[in-house]
Scaffold this motif. Sequence first.
Motif, PDB file in Angstrom:
ATOM      1  N   ARG A  81      -1.289  -3.189   8.661  1.00 49.92           N
ATOM      2  CA  ARG A  81      -0.750  -1.833   8.783  1.00 49.92           C
ATOM      3  C   ARG A  81       0.564  -1.829   9.561  1.00 49.92           C
ATOM      4  O   ARG A  81       0.734  -2.607  10.517  1.00 49.92           O
ATOM      5  N   VAL A  92      -5.606  -6.160   5.091  1.00 46.25           N
ATOM      6  CA  VAL A  92      -4.587  -5.117   5.158  1.00 46.25           C
ATOM      7  C   VAL A  92      -3.847  -5.205   6.484  1.00 46.25           C
ATOM      8  O   VAL A  92      -4.463  -5.207   7.562  1.00 46.25           O
ATOM      9  N   LEU A 100      -7.928   0.823   3.787  1.00 47.14           N
ATOM     10  CA  LEU A 100      -6.794   1.748   3.878  1.00 47.14           C
ATOM     11  C   LEU A 100      -7.179   3.090   4.469  1.00 47.14           C
ATOM     12  O   LEU A 100      -6.313   3.954   4.665  1.00 47.14           O
ATOM     13  N   GLY A 135       0.799  -1.208   0.000  1.00 48.77           N
ATOM     14  CA  GLY A 135       0.000   0.000   0.000  1.00 48.77           C
ATOM     15  C   GLY A 135       0.833   1.259   0.000  1.00 48.77           C
ATOM     16  O   GLY A 135       2.072   1.215   0.100  1.00 48.77           O
ATOM     17  N   GLU A 194       1.656  -0.607   3.801  1.00 48.08           N
ATOM     18  CA  GLU A 194       0.731  -1.666   4.199  1.00 48.08           C
ATOM     19  C   GLU A 194       0.913  -2.899   3.301  1.00 48.08           C
ATOM     20  O   GLU A 194       1.215  -2.776   2.120  1.00 48.08           O
TER      21      GLU A 194
END
Length: 285
Positions: free
Chosen positions: A237, A235, A277, A211, A215
């Motif tokens: 993080r 996801v 996100l 990401g 991510e």
Amino acid sequence: MSKDQFDAAIGVVPPSTVDVEAVLDRERRRARVRRVANPWTAAGAGVAAVAAGVAVAFVPGAPAPALVPPAASKTPSENPCAVLPYPPQTGAPIPETSAAASSRLTAVLTAAVQQRLAAGTTLGPHEHGVYPKGVAHGPLEFFHVFSAPVPHESTCSGGEDYFTSSATTAKGERKGNLMAIVTRLGGNATPSTECTPPPERTEGSCHRRTGPHGETILESTVRQPGGPTMYRSEVTRPDGTGVILDAENVAGDAKRGGAPDMPSPPLSLTQLTEIALDPGLTLYP
């Protein structure tokens, strides 16, 4: 010795203090969110719940749980909760109370979902939004699921610690559902970070990418031929938060199979990842 003499000799058997229904509910939840390579494993394998020396085996399609004799016990020095599938969470303690985090996450997710749903789509409560038993939560309303690991002989039960929410979507006769999990990393609800083949008798795809802020993103699709479809975005993080978002094209639960209630899930994979996100969908605001 007659039965009356035998009963008099052993006395009254104390009633069980185990809430079997609570154990069943907890293990069903764990089956839905357990960190496994195959997101639909719970549909094809039995789930064991153990409490006070009685094992309850969930057999797919069975009308009721079957009682199974307990396994041989380990030595008192061994703690079955000290090993997998009960890993410790590696994310730091959250800075909010559970109530505050649930309220904040609900507002963030609801706004993000409503911005992306097709016009005219409504949100309603979902069957999985009941916790604890008998307490129903509204559509996309987060609640904190927690149960301490409890060792008993050679088995371990509990170990839940995550926030979750769900909703049924409806636009006319077209119905689907959404599910979200937000958790500290390391526990049994941690998102997957590597792609794996789809389950047997299904077809699907998986894509892993990074990401915009480091991510790890896993986007997957699972379809039952002639049946429902599930989109999932996972996801991980860098701040220690894990997010899992599912969208299915049935009102209930795609794991049960059957005919879909709409052509495709109410949100696309791209939309799920956009939501996952969202900077507000974190446990460390």
